[in-house]
Design a protein around this motif. Structure first.
Motif, PDB file in Angstrom:
ATOM      1  N   ASP A 192       2.226  58.369  59.228  1.00 10.49           N
ATOM      2  CA  ASP A 192       1.243  57.466  58.638  1.00 10.49           C
ATOM      3  C   ASP A 192       1.687  56.922  57.284  1.00 10.49           C
ATOM      4  OD1 ASP A 192      -1.267  56.192  59.052  1.00 10.49           O
ATOM      5  OD2 ASP A 192      -2.192  57.515  57.574  1.00 10.49           O
ATOM      6  N   ALA A 193       2.934  57.185  56.879  1.00  9.61           N
ATOM      7  CA  ALA A 193       3.429  56.616  55.627  1.00  9.61           C
ATOM      8  C   ALA A 193       3.441  55.091  55.746  1.00  9.61           C
ATOM      9  CB  ALA A 193       4.834  57.139  55.335  1.00  9.61           C
ATOM     10  N   PHE A 194       3.124  54.423  54.653  1.00 10.83           N
ATOM     11  CA  PHE A 194       3.022  52.963  54.728  1.00 10.83           C
ATOM     12  C   PHE A 194       3.596  52.322  53.470  1.00 10.83           C
ATOM     13  CE2 PHE A 194       0.566  48.887  54.596  1.00 10.83           C
ATOM     14  CZ  PHE A 194       1.137  48.344  55.750  1.00 10.83           C
ATOM     15  N   LEU A 195       4.449  51.308  53.658  1.00 13.09           N
ATOM     16  CA  LEU A 195       5.138  50.636  52.554  1.00 13.09           C
ATOM     17  C   LEU A 195       4.446  49.314  52.240  1.00 13.09           C
ATOM     18  CD1 LEU A 195       8.838  51.230  53.698  1.00 13.09           C
ATOM     19  CD2 LEU A 195       7.343  52.733  52.384  1.00 13.09           C
ATOM     20  N   ALA A 196       3.273  49.401  51.648  1.00 12.14           N
ATOM     21  CA  ALA A 196       2.483  48.199  51.388  1.00 12.14           C
ATOM     22  C   ALA A 196       3.147  47.264  50.386  1.00 12.14           C
ATOM     23  CB  ALA A 196       1.095  48.587  50.880  1.00 12.14           C
ATOM     24  N   CYS A 197       4.024  47.803  49.529  1.00  7.77           N
ATOM     25  CA  CYS A 197       4.667  46.965  48.521  1.00  7.77           C
ATOM     26  C   CYS A 197       6.101  46.590  48.888  1.00  7.77           C
ATOM     27  CB  CYS A 197       4.629  47.657  47.155  1.00  7.77           C
ATOM     28  SG  CYS A 197       5.316  49.312  47.154  1.00  7.77           S
ATOM     29  N   ASP A 198       6.543  46.929  50.103  1.00  5.54           N
ATOM     30  CA  ASP A 198       7.891  46.560  50.535  1.00  5.54           C
ATOM     31  C   ASP A 198       7.992  45.043  50.714  1.00  5.54           C
ATOM     32  OD1 ASP A 198      10.567  47.516  51.888  1.00  5.54           O
ATOM     33  OD2 ASP A 198       9.675  46.074  53.280  1.00  5.54           O
ATOM     34  N   ILE A 199       9.059  44.465  50.211  1.00  3.91           N
ATOM     35  CA  ILE A 199       9.214  43.006  50.271  1.00  3.91           C
ATOM     36  C   ILE A 199       9.223  42.514  51.712  1.00  3.91           C
ATOM     37  CG2 ILE A 199      10.802  41.105  49.795  1.00  3.91           C
ATOM     38  CD1 ILE A 199      11.647  42.595  47.264  1.00  3.91           C
ATOM     39  N   GLY A 200       9.959  43.213  52.590  1.00  9.96           N
ATOM     40  CA  GLY A 200      10.030  42.798  53.983  1.00  9.96           C
ATOM     41  C   GLY A 200       8.707  42.921  54.697  1.00  9.96           C
ATOM     42  N   VAL A 201       7.959  43.980  54.422  1.00  9.17           N
ATOM     43  CA  VAL A 201       6.645  44.167  55.032  1.00  9.17           C
ATOM     44  C   VAL A 201       5.686  43.078  54.573  1.00  9.17           C
ATOM     45  CG1 VAL A 201       4.625  45.693  55.065  1.00  9.17           C
ATOM     46  CG2 VAL A 201       6.910  46.645  55.409  1.00  9.17           C
TER      47      VAL A 201
ATOM     48  N   ALA B 249      -2.781  47.079  52.417  1.00  4.56           N
ATOM     49  CA  ALA B 249      -3.091  48.491  52.653  1.00  4.56           C
ATOM     50  C   ALA B 249      -4.489  48.647  53.247  1.00  4.56           C
ATOM     51  CB  ALA B 249      -2.974  49.278  51.351  1.00  4.56           C
ATOM     52  N   ALA B 250      -5.432  47.825  52.777  1.00  8.98           N
ATOM     53  CA  ALA B 250      -6.790  47.892  53.322  1.00  8.98           C
ATOM     54  C   ALA B 250      -6.809  47.478  54.792  1.00  8.98           C
ATOM     55  CB  ALA B 250      -7.719  46.997  52.503  1.00  8.98           C
ATOM     56  N   HIS B 251      -6.084  46.397  55.122  1.00 13.79           N
ATOM     57  CA  HIS B 251      -6.019  45.953  56.521  1.00 13.79           C
ATOM     58  C   HIS B 251      -5.348  47.014  57.390  1.00 13.79           C
ATOM     59  CE1 HIS B 251      -5.787  42.970  59.803  1.00 13.79           C
ATOM     60  NE2 HIS B 251      -4.639  43.580  60.084  1.00 13.79           N
ATOM     61  N   ALA B 252      -4.323  47.674  56.836  1.00 18.24           N
ATOM     62  CA  ALA B 252      -3.538  48.645  57.605  1.00 18.24           C
ATOM     63  C   ALA B 252      -4.306  49.918  57.914  1.00 18.24           C
ATOM     64  CB  ALA B 252      -2.256  48.993  56.843  1.00 18.24           C
ATOM     65  N   ALA B 253      -5.482  50.096  57.327  1.00 15.22           N
ATOM     66  CA  ALA B 253      -6.282  51.287  57.640  1.00 15.22           C
ATOM     67  C   ALA B 253      -6.583  51.369  59.135  1.00 15.22           C
ATOM     68  CB  ALA B 253      -7.576  51.283  56.833  1.00 15.22           C
ATOM     69  N   ALA B 254      -6.656  50.222  59.797  1.00  9.45           N
ATOM     70  CA  ALA B 254      -6.925  50.201  61.242  1.00  9.45           C
ATOM     71  C   ALA B 254      -5.741  50.714  62.052  1.00  9.45           C
ATOM     72  CB  ALA B 254      -7.286  48.780  61.682  1.00  9.45           C
ATOM     73  N   TRP B 255      -4.575  50.803  61.445  1.00  8.37           N
ATOM     74  CA  TRP B 255      -3.375  51.256  62.157  1.00  8.37           C
ATOM     75  C   TRP B 255      -3.139  52.760  62.012  1.00  8.37           C
ATOM     76  CZ3 TRP B 255      -0.195  46.980  59.269  1.00  8.37           C
ATOM     77  CH2 TRP B 255      -0.590  45.714  59.745  1.00  8.37           C
ATOM     78  N   ARG B 256      -4.008  53.435  61.279  1.00  4.72           N
ATOM     79  CA  ARG B 256      -3.835  54.867  61.101  1.00  4.72           C
ATOM     80  C   ARG B 256      -4.102  55.595  62.421  1.00  4.72           C
ATOM     81  NH1 ARG B 256      -5.580  56.714  55.093  1.00  4.72           N
ATOM     82  NH2 ARG B 256      -3.917  58.160  55.635  1.00  4.72           N
TER      83      ARG B 256
ATOM     84  N   TRP C  93      -0.734  55.730  62.588  1.00  5.05           N
ATOM     85  CA  TRP C  93       0.621  55.315  62.985  1.00  5.05           C
ATOM     86  C   TRP C  93       1.160  54.196  62.092  1.00  5.05           C
ATOM     87  CZ3 TRP C  93       1.454  59.221  65.824  1.00  5.05           C
ATOM     88  CH2 TRP C  93       0.565  59.643  66.824  1.00  5.05           C
ATOM     89  N   ARG C  94       0.825  54.208  60.815  1.00 10.21           N
ATOM     90  CA  ARG C  94       1.244  53.097  59.960  1.00 10.21           C
ATOM     91  C   ARG C  94       2.757  53.032  59.765  1.00 10.21           C
ATOM     92  NH1 ARG C  94      -2.392  53.400  54.703  1.00 10.21           N
ATOM     93  NH2 ARG C  94      -1.675  55.571  54.848  1.00 10.21           N
ATOM     94  N   ALA C  95       3.462  54.166  59.860  1.00 12.70           N
ATOM     95  CA  ALA C  95       4.927  54.125  59.743  1.00 12.70           C
ATOM     96  C   ALA C  95       5.531  53.327  60.897  1.00 12.70           C
ATOM     97  CB  ALA C  95       5.508  55.540  59.716  1.00 12.70           C
ATOM     98  N   TYR C  96       4.905  53.388  62.071  1.00 12.92           N
ATOM     99  CA  TYR C  96       5.378  52.610  63.215  1.00 12.92           C
ATOM    100  C   TYR C  96       4.989  51.137  63.057  1.00 12.92           C
ATOM    101  CZ  TYR C  96       6.295  57.172  65.189  1.00 12.92           C
ATOM    102  OH  TYR C  96       6.779  58.445  65.380  1.00 12.92           O
ATOM    103  N   ALA C  97       3.858  50.888  62.440  1.00 16.67           N
ATOM    104  CA  ALA C  97       3.486  49.502  62.149  1.00 16.67           C
ATOM    105  C   ALA C  97       4.528  48.856  61.242  1.00 16.67           C
ATOM    106  CB  ALA C  97       2.099  49.452  61.498  1.00 16.67           C
ATOM    107  N   VAL C  98       5.067  49.624  60.304  1.00 19.53           N
ATOM    108  CA  VAL C  98       6.136  49.109  59.434  1.00 19.53           C
ATOM    109  C   VAL C  98       7.323  48.642  60.268  1.00 19.53           C
ATOM    110  CG1 VAL C  98       7.865  49.756  57.700  1.00 19.53           C
ATOM    111  CG2 VAL C  98       5.471  50.433  57.396  1.00 19.53           C
ATOM    112  N   GLN C  99       7.685  49.404  61.294  1.00 20.61           N
ATOM    113  CA  GLN C  99       8.822  49.018  62.133  1.00 20.61           C
ATOM    114  C   GLN C  99       8.557  47.691  62.841  1.00 20.61           C
ATOM    115  OE1 GLN C  99      11.379  51.151  61.576  1.00 20.61           O
ATOM    116  NE2 GLN C  99       9.824  52.232  60.368  1.00 20.61           N
ATOM    117  N   TYR C 100       7.335  47.500  63.311  1.00 19.94           N
ATOM    118  CA  TYR C 100       6.998  46.244  63.983  1.00 19.94           C
ATOM    119  C   TYR C 100       6.927  45.083  62.997  1.00 19.94           C
ATOM    120  CZ  TYR C 100       6.272  48.546  68.447  1.00 19.94           C
ATOM    121  OH  TYR C 100       6.476  49.228  69.615  1.00 19.94           O
ATOM    122  N   LEU C 101       6.458  45.343  61.786  1.00 18.89           N
ATOM    123  CA  LEU C 101       6.438  44.277  60.780  1.00 18.89           C
ATOM    124  C   LEU C 101       7.861  43.866  60.410  1.00 18.89           C
ATOM    125  CD1 LEU C 101       3.516  45.554  58.531  1.00 18.89           C
ATOM    126  CD2 LEU C 101       3.509  43.510  59.965  1.00 18.89           C
TER     127      LEU C 101
END
Length: 495
Positions: A439-448, A465-472, A474-482
């Motif tokens: 569930d780690a999430f890189l909300a400030c990553d330039i690519g994301v 980060a607020a929008h990504a709450a719906a992906w919990r 599995w937010r680390a996997y959401a990063v891969q798709y972004l």
């Protein structure tokens, strides 16, 4: 396809029966089916005729089935199924203990050593593991030793006495009794039935199973793009890297195929076999449940097309948490190419040399203690980043921060966050790849953020980060798709 996540799935009798009757491979590793009439246990996808429901009983681990007197099926090899996703996803005591047992802590330090690493009493650890997995730490470690023994019996020509020692058995008698009890065959007959030839002396070849689907381009592409010369390389379609292990060094060669990862391990000490396998599986995130992940992420209509296009993306992780953290800090505000060059210089000057008969690997990554003992000016980094690196390696070398497989994720996050120069991006990158937090999430990553803007999502760190709450969770996997959104844009640019 519906998600199958269910905590303590082995307790849902009807659902387990349906999975066995449909031979649903997605449940492999989630639970084990034992047949009371034959005293055999199987994985849910066993190709044999399903037994009658009244003859089935279900266990949360192979060790629990073995402890109850059942032996492994010779056809479906349940001991070789992927591990339960829970062991890597969860951050509680039981899951941390399972990760440490897989890394060989019980074999090296006993149950007291395991309890000390976890910060609990022996009784607390034993009680929790029995409640969660139906077996205590000794039984879980014994099941792992049995699987290691089977691999060595079937893939090497080693004398059985050497197999027993390498697998961690204290005596040849215990080895013989365990193999016969678990696999219903003596070691010599197990080898005869396998009928395999050793590909080359000193190299063990095996298959690493995973739950389908798997997107190898995402996984191996990332590892190839960031490979540090000397420690890693991509050669002839395979990712190769050196391993620092408890009893010596090793070289792993990993190649994706349609239904497994082909793995070759060259080890200086075969006692490290199970540890090497565990670290390779962790590196490639092979125990993930991609159906559960993709089902949740595809519920977001913005992510859904990207999930459908390349389902089964994994989070590229690491074989060594301290190494990943050092590489993350050195690579701050650098291009990937510049970071590789800089880290390769550190490796060449301060890493331990290794011999690699199969390619161009030359060193193990330097230990934190080695880097902590250096004059900081030798890092060749800007002052701020040099201070960050010195603080990190000093904390790692002194034991103030634990980034190992059994680490407490939130404690590690908190201790990383107070180091100089450690912002949210650095801490979450280490949490995602070193600590294995799904569930780690890189909300400030330039690519994301760039991908979020392209997709019409909120793209400031706070709103994203607020929008990504719906992906919990599995937010680390959401990063891969972004990140895949950016890759798609680059690939679609005109030549």
């Amino acid at each position: 396809m519906a998600t199958i996540i269910l905590y303590r799935v082995h307790e849902d009798f009807d659902r387990c029966v349906r999975a066995v009757r449909s031979k649903d491979a997605r449940f492999d590793g989630w639970f084990y089916t034992a047949v009371r009439t034959t005293r055999i246990y199987c994985r849910p996808s066993c190709p044999s005729m399903p037994p009658k429901a009244e003859n089935m009983t279900f266990f949360p681990s192979a060790a629990a089935a073995q402890s109850a007197g059942f032996r492994a099926c010779k056809r479906c090899r349940p001991d070789a199924s992927p591990g339960s996703p829970e062991w890597n996803e969860r951050a509680d005591l039981a899951a941390r203990a399972m990760r440490l047992i897989a890394d060989g802590v019980v074999d090296r330090a006993g149950v007291p050593g395991l309890a000390a690493r976890l910060g609990y009493s022996v009784r607390q650890v034993e009680r929790q593991l029995l409640a969660e997995f139906g077996a205590g730490p000794l039984a879980l470690a014994r099941a792992q030793r049995a699987q290691t023994a089977r691999l060595l019996i079937e893939t090497t020509a080693l004398p059985m006495s050497e197999v027993a020692a390498a697998a961690g058995f204290g005596s040849i008698r215990t080895f013989n009794d365990t193999v016969r009890e678990v696999f219903a065959l003596p070691p010599t007959e197990l080898r005869l039935r396998a009928g395999r030839q050793v590909a080359s002396p000193g190299v063990i070849s095996l298959r690493l199973p995973f739950r389908e689907p798997l997107c190898p381009d995402n996984l191996f592409g990332h590892l190839a793009a960031t490979a540090v010369p000397g420690v890693e390389e991509f050669r002839d379609g395979a990712y190769r890297r050196t391993l620092r292990l408890p009893h010596g060094s090793g070289v792993a060669t990993l190649r994706p195929t349609a239904d497994h990862i082909a793995c070759q391990l060259a080890l200086t000490d075969l006692r490290d076999l199970s540890r090497a396998i565990s670290r390779c599986r962790r590196l490639l995130d092979l125990d993930a449940d991609p159906v559960a992940v993709d089902d949740l992420l595809a519920a977001d209509p913005v992510l859904a097309p990207h999930v459908r296009r390349e389902p089964g993306r994994r989070v590229p992780r690491t074989v060594d948490g301290a190494e990943l953290a050092v590489r993350t800090v050195v690579g701050q505000q650098m291009s990937t190419a510049a970071a590789r060059t800089h880290i390769a210089r550190l490796v060449a000057e301060h890493g331990d040399p290794v011999a690699d008969a199969g390619g161009g690997l030359t060193h193990l990554f330097p230990l934190p203690a080695t880097l902590a003992a250096l004059d900081p000016d030798r890092f060749g980094l800007p002052r701020g980043r040099r201070e960050s690196l010195v603080a990190l390696v000093s904390a790692l070398a002194g034991g103030a921060i634990d980034l190992g497989v059994g680490a407490d994720r939130e404690r590690a996050r908190a201790r990383l966050a107070v180091l100089p120069g450690f912002g949210r991006w650095t801490v979450e990158t280490i949490a995602m790849r070193a600590l294995g937090d799904p569930d780690a999430f890189l909300a400030c990553d330039i690519g994301v953020r760039a991908a979020a803007r392209t997709l019409g999502l909120p793209f400031t760190p706070a709103t994203l980060a607020a929008h990504a709450a719906a992906w919990r969770p599995w937010r680390a996997y959401a990063v891969q798709y972004l990140w895949s959104v950016n890759e798609l844009q680059v690939n679609n640019q005109p030549a």
